[in-house]
Design a protein around this motif. Structure first.
Motif, PDB file in Angstrom:
ATOM      1  N   ARG A  25       2.068   2.307  -3.476  1.00  0.00           N
ATOM      2  CA  ARG A  25       1.142   2.334  -4.616  1.00  0.00           C
ATOM      3  C   ARG A  25       1.019   3.711  -5.242  1.00  0.00           C
ATOM      4  O   ARG A  25       0.539   3.842  -6.359  1.00  0.00           O
ATOM      5  CB  ARG A  25      -0.230   1.795  -4.195  1.00  0.00           C
ATOM      6  CG  ARG A  25      -0.188   0.287  -4.070  1.00  0.00           C
ATOM      7  CD  ARG A  25      -1.496  -0.335  -3.682  1.00  0.00           C
ATOM      8  NE  ARG A  25      -1.233  -1.665  -3.132  1.00  0.00           N
ATOM      9  CZ  ARG A  25      -2.049  -2.320  -2.328  1.00  0.00           C
ATOM     10  NH1 ARG A  25      -3.217  -1.786  -1.996  1.00  0.00           N
ATOM     11  NH2 ARG A  25      -1.719  -3.510  -1.872  1.00  0.00           N
ATOM     12  N   LYS A  26       1.492   4.733  -4.510  1.00  0.00           N
ATOM     13  CA  LYS A  26       1.454   6.065  -5.120  1.00  0.00           C
ATOM     14  C   LYS A  26       2.406   6.138  -6.325  1.00  0.00           C
ATOM     15  O   LYS A  26       2.276   6.991  -7.174  1.00  0.00           O
ATOM     16  CB  LYS A  26       1.780   7.147  -4.090  1.00  0.00           C
ATOM     17  CG  LYS A  26       3.121   6.986  -3.420  1.00  0.00           C
ATOM     18  CD  LYS A  26       3.312   8.012  -2.310  1.00  0.00           C
ATOM     19  CE  LYS A  26       4.574   7.720  -1.538  1.00  0.00           C
ATOM     20  NZ  LYS A  26       4.424   7.772  -0.107  1.00  0.00           N
TER      21      LYS A  26
ATOM     22  N   GLY B   9      -2.978  16.529  11.567  1.00  0.00           N
ATOM     23  CA  GLY B   9      -1.915  17.017  12.440  1.00  0.00           C
ATOM     24  C   GLY B   9      -1.083  15.909  13.049  1.00  0.00           C
ATOM     25  O   GLY B   9      -0.132  16.173  13.752  1.00  0.00           O
ATOM     26  N   GLU B  10      -1.433  14.652  12.776  1.00  0.00           N
ATOM     27  CA  GLU B  10      -0.621  13.571  13.347  1.00  0.00           C
ATOM     28  C   GLU B  10       0.154  12.870  12.262  1.00  0.00           C
ATOM     29  O   GLU B  10      -0.222  12.893  11.115  1.00  0.00           O
ATOM     30  CB  GLU B  10      -1.527  12.574  14.064  1.00  0.00           C
ATOM     31  CG  GLU B  10      -1.972  13.123  15.389  1.00  0.00           C
ATOM     32  CD  GLU B  10      -2.585  12.037  16.265  1.00  0.00           C
ATOM     33  OE1 GLU B  10      -2.163  10.881  16.159  1.00  0.00           O
ATOM     34  OE2 GLU B  10      -3.474  12.352  17.034  1.00  0.00           O
TER      35      GLU B  10
ATOM     36  N   ALA C 208       8.751  -2.284   6.402  1.00  0.00           N
ATOM     37  CA  ALA C 208       8.398  -2.266   7.823  1.00  0.00           C
ATOM     38  C   ALA C 208       7.220  -1.316   8.006  1.00  0.00           C
ATOM     39  O   ALA C 208       7.244  -0.188   7.534  1.00  0.00           O
ATOM     40  CB  ALA C 208       9.585  -1.782   8.646  1.00  0.00           C
ATOM     41  N   ILE C 209       6.198  -1.813   8.651  1.00  0.00           N
ATOM     42  CA  ILE C 209       5.019  -0.980   8.918  1.00  0.00           C
ATOM     43  C   ILE C 209       4.787  -0.989  10.415  1.00  0.00           C
ATOM     44  O   ILE C 209       4.715  -2.047  11.033  1.00  0.00           O
ATOM     45  CB  ILE C 209       3.795  -1.544   8.172  1.00  0.00           C
ATOM     46  CG1 ILE C 209       4.069  -1.448   6.677  1.00  0.00           C
ATOM     47  CG2 ILE C 209       2.519  -0.812   8.609  1.00  0.00           C
ATOM     48  CD1 ILE C 209       2.955  -1.060   5.816  1.00  0.00           C
ATOM     49  N   ALA C 210       4.694   0.207  10.978  1.00  0.00           N
ATOM     50  CA  ALA C 210       4.572   0.275  12.441  1.00  0.00           C
ATOM     51  C   ALA C 210       3.192  -0.131  12.899  1.00  0.00           C
ATOM     52  O   ALA C 210       3.017  -0.674  13.976  1.00  0.00           O
ATOM     53  CB  ALA C 210       4.879   1.678  12.920  1.00  0.00           C
ATOM     54  N   GLY C 211       2.215   0.112  12.090  1.00  0.00           N
ATOM     55  CA  GLY C 211       0.850  -0.149  12.533  1.00  0.00           C
ATOM     56  C   GLY C 211      -0.027   0.949  11.987  1.00  0.00           C
ATOM     57  O   GLY C 211      -1.021   0.707  11.349  1.00  0.00           O
ATOM     58  N   GLY C 212       0.452   2.162  12.249  1.00  0.00           N
ATOM     59  CA  GLY C 212      -0.002   3.373  11.590  1.00  0.00           C
ATOM     60  C   GLY C 212      -1.475   3.529  11.323  1.00  0.00           C
ATOM     61  O   GLY C 212      -1.904   3.558  10.175  1.00  0.00           O
ATOM     62  N   THR C 213      -2.269   3.627  12.369  1.00  0.00           N
ATOM     63  CA  THR C 213      -3.669   3.911  12.114  1.00  0.00           C
ATOM     64  C   THR C 213      -4.004   5.342  12.487  1.00  0.00           C
ATOM     65  O   THR C 213      -5.148   5.727  12.506  1.00  0.00           O
ATOM     66  CB  THR C 213      -4.576   2.966  12.907  1.00  0.00           C
ATOM     67  OG1 THR C 213      -4.295   3.156  14.279  1.00  0.00           O
ATOM     68  CG2 THR C 213      -4.328   1.544  12.533  1.00  0.00           C
ATOM     69  N   LYS C 214      -2.961   6.089  12.790  1.00  0.00           N
ATOM     70  CA  LYS C 214      -3.216   7.478  13.165  1.00  0.00           C
ATOM     71  C   LYS C 214      -3.574   8.240  11.908  1.00  0.00           C
ATOM     72  O   LYS C 214      -2.791   8.350  10.990  1.00  0.00           O
ATOM     73  CB  LYS C 214      -1.968   8.102  13.781  1.00  0.00           C
ATOM     74  CG  LYS C 214      -1.370   7.285  14.897  1.00  0.00           C
ATOM     75  CD  LYS C 214      -2.268   7.203  16.077  1.00  0.00           C
ATOM     76  CE  LYS C 214      -2.036   8.375  16.985  1.00  0.00           C
ATOM     77  NZ  LYS C 214      -2.892   8.309  18.155  1.00  0.00           N
ATOM     78  N   ASN C 215      -4.741   8.778  11.847  1.00  0.00           N
ATOM     79  CA  ASN C 215      -5.101   9.523  10.652  1.00  0.00           C
ATOM     80  C   ASN C 215      -5.821  10.811  10.990  1.00  0.00           C
ATOM     81  O   ASN C 215      -6.551  11.352  10.206  1.00  0.00           O
ATOM     82  CB  ASN C 215      -5.942   8.676   9.705  1.00  0.00           C
ATOM     83  CG  ASN C 215      -7.187   8.164  10.358  1.00  0.00           C
ATOM     84  OD1 ASN C 215      -7.358   8.326  11.566  1.00  0.00           O
ATOM     85  ND2 ASN C 215      -8.066   7.563   9.602  1.00  0.00           N
ATOM     86  N   ARG C 216      -5.620  11.259  12.210  1.00  0.00           N
ATOM     87  CA  ARG C 216      -6.237  12.527  12.559  1.00  0.00           C
ATOM     88  C   ARG C 216      -5.388  13.658  11.996  1.00  0.00           C
ATOM     89  O   ARG C 216      -4.166  13.542  11.947  1.00  0.00           O
ATOM     90  CB  ARG C 216      -6.344  12.647  14.087  1.00  0.00           C
ATOM     91  CG  ARG C 216      -7.452  11.780  14.639  1.00  0.00           C
ATOM     92  CD  ARG C 216      -7.445  11.808  16.139  1.00  0.00           C
ATOM     93  NE  ARG C 216      -6.363  10.987  16.667  1.00  0.00           N
ATOM     94  CZ  ARG C 216      -6.138  10.830  17.955  1.00  0.00           C
ATOM     95  NH1 ARG C 216      -6.881  11.448  18.829  1.00  0.00           N
ATOM     96  NH2 ARG C 216      -5.169  10.055  18.379  1.00  0.00           N
TER      97      ARG C 216
ATOM     98  N   THR D 162       0.806  -1.233   0.000  1.00  0.00           N
ATOM     99  CA  THR D 162       0.000   0.000   0.000  1.00  0.00           C
ATOM    100  C   THR D 162       0.837   1.281   0.000  1.00  0.00           C
ATOM    101  O   THR D 162       0.577   2.184  -0.806  1.00  0.00           O
ATOM    102  CB  THR D 162      -0.967  -0.003   1.196  1.00  0.00           C
ATOM    103  OG1 THR D 162      -1.651  -1.261   1.214  1.00  0.00           O
ATOM    104  CG2 THR D 162      -1.992   1.105   1.080  1.00  0.00           C
ATOM    105  N   PRO D 163       1.877   1.392   0.870  1.00  0.00           N
ATOM    106  CA  PRO D 163       2.605   2.670   0.900  1.00  0.00           C
ATOM    107  C   PRO D 163       3.315   3.017  -0.408  1.00  0.00           C
ATOM    108  O   PRO D 163       3.645   4.169  -0.631  1.00  0.00           O
ATOM    109  CB  PRO D 163       3.641   2.477   2.018  1.00  0.00           C
ATOM    110  CG  PRO D 163       3.151   1.314   2.816  1.00  0.00           C
ATOM    111  CD  PRO D 163       2.373   0.455   1.891  1.00  0.00           C
TER     112      PRO D 163
END
Lengths: 392, 97
Positions: B11-12, B96-97, B86-94, B8-9
């Motif tokens: 695909r851009k 400013g984060e 490596a993917i940390a988990g990264g569900t932060k999508n607010r 996914t990261p």
């Protein structure tokens, strides 16, 4: 003409094999391996039995025997308190086609009187037996397995998207002690996936919210909360009392601390990660397989990591991955099945496919290769400008 | 022809495509061809010396290329190449984060 009970017993003694405690003692050291079955009632079994015996009360023997001992050629020794019920039970097994059945003369009473080894088996209380009845019905779990679950201590890193479903099911399964490490507070945007929390708890600590939910589900759980950010200072202290770590973190600094502590302490680290529609799960268990650093020796530099702004996730995805982590955790505790060691299971939600990749132990790994001194914990910098929380 | 699974990261770089065809007999050649089709992607996978980056793993079918012959690993017809960063988990999508 109908037989009296005495006549029936006399006939069975002629037709069936009975063995002395001395013979059983020899047979137990095998080979061939024997199956020893205690056919007494639960209250008798609870007070003590012969180590390694399978407990099947005589009333359930015919119902359960094929499940527990599928091979009818297995040598089976039955015992009760004095040797009468086990002889009647032996007759039943003979009728079911078990060819090598014998009954212990004098039963458990004589065995014990002769000073042979006994143990008080791991048994559950009535509440547990009712609560976990569907586990007890599975031979791979059973009373002993359930006891193991109740005694297990699992630490969840993050009470977020991955930690929520994992904690829910581990708590429901009766994992006795659940630790939760998270320093974040519940935010409304968490509720799209972090099912431990509720709308009325927005703004409260995630650890407390998680504890409230878990205790409502299962009031006999012991929930230990660590409302702190994991760091090189506290990681070993927090991890030390636990048996298994479930990593549901969302940032590299935490991932590496979790890995390094699991290497230092030799603990299984159940790893899950999610990104949009894709998720991965594996088990890093130092000594048995690779560690996270075998795969990724160091975190990516900030400019190469997926930016936090573009991250996002389908809310259900961490549900799937967190539950796979919970399944592996249960298997580790019970010691059953093929654990995901050295295998990465990758799930693509859009394609609805799973695929598996092999993970190798890196012989050069700076942390887990054999014979090296632990290099120490590292506090990597957070990538996001805004302080990031622990849970994904 | 091989098949390259794009995480996914990355695909851009592929116009959103999650799988692209690969051509070449070695992993090195496949990645070079990938770059010629989707400029910028190779830098995400290989460092300035052309070696695989340490936070990216490339699998040929289910085997880690590092434990085969690295970039010289042979690619055969029908092989599936998976790029796993490596993917940390990264569900932060607010914001400013």
């Amino acid at each position: 003409m109908a037989k009296t009970f005495q006549e029936l017993m006399a006939d069975l003694r002629k037709e069936l094999t009975e063995i002395e405690p001395e013979q059983l003692a020899k047979m137990r050291s095998g080979p061939p391996e024997i199956s020893l079955i205690d056919v007494r009632e639960m209250d008798e079994f609870r007070q003590g039995s012969i180590p390694g015996a399978i407990h099947i009360p005589r009333g359930f023997l015919e119902l359960k025997i094929e499940d527990r001992i599928p091979d009818r050629n297995t040598p089976v020794v039955l015992f009760c308190a004095g040797g009468t019920r086990s002889l009647l039970a032996a007759e039943s097994l003979r009728r079911l086609g078990y060819g090598q059945v014998s009954s212990l003369i004098g039963g458990f009473r004589r065995w014990k009187d002769e000073g042979r080894d006994c143990e008080t088996p791991a048994v559950l209380g009535d509440w547990e037996r009712q609560r976990y009845a569907r586990h007890l019905a599975i031979p791979e779990v059973g009373e002993e397995g359930q006891k193991r679950l109740l005694e297990a201590k699992v630490l969840l890193i993050g009470a977020g998207g991955l930690g929520s479903p994992a904690a829910f099911y581990l708590g429901a399964a009766g994992v006795g002690t659940i630790g939760i490490c998270d320093f974040d507070v519940v935010d409304e945007s968490n509720l799209q996936r972090q099912i431990l929390h509720t709308t009325d708890r927005v703004g409260t600590d995630k650890t407390e919210s998680a504890k409230t939910t878990l205790l409502a589900l299962n009031p006999r759980l012991k929930v230990e909360t660590f409302n702190e950010r994991l760091s090189s200072k506290n990681v070993a202290r927090i991890f030390e009392p636990f048996d298994v770590i479930v990593d549901g973190s969302d940032n590299f600094p935490t991932r590496y601390l979790v890995n390094d502590a699991s290497v230092l302490l030799g603990m299984p680290n159940v790893h899950g990660s999610v990104y949009r529609f894709e998720g991965q799960v594996t088990v890093f268990w130092p000594g048995k397989g690779p560690c996270y650093r075998c795969l990724y020796p160091e975190p990516p530099p900030a400019d190469m990591a997926p930016s936090c702004a573009e991250a996002g996730v389908l809310g259900i995805l961490p549900g799937v991955i967190g539950l796979l982590e919970a399944v592996e955790t249960i298997k580790i505790i019970l010691g059953i099945g093929d654990i995901l060691i050295g295998r990465l299971l990758a799930y693509d939600a859009l394609k609805a496919t799973f695929h598996e990749l092999k993970l190798r132990k890196n012989p050069e790994c700076a942390y887990c290769r054999s014979g090296i001194e632990f290099p120490g914990f590292i506090d990597y910098e957070q990538f996001c400008a805004v302080p990031s929380a622990t849970a994904s | 022809m091989s098949q390259i699974r794009i995480p996914t990261p990355l695909r851009k770089f592929t116009g959103g495509m999650d799988e692209v065809p690969g051509s070449g007999n070695t992993l090195r050649a496949v990645l070079e061809n990938l770059e010629s089709q989707h400029a910028g992607i190779r830098k995400q996978i290989c460092d300035s010396n052309g070696e695989l980056r340490r936070f990216v793993n490339v699998f040929i079918n289910e085997e880690d290329a590092r434990y085969l012959a690295g970039l010289d690993s042979e690619i055969k017809e029908g092989d599936v190449i998976s790029i796993i960063p490596a993917i940390a988990g990264g569900t932060k999508n607010r914001p400013g984060e």
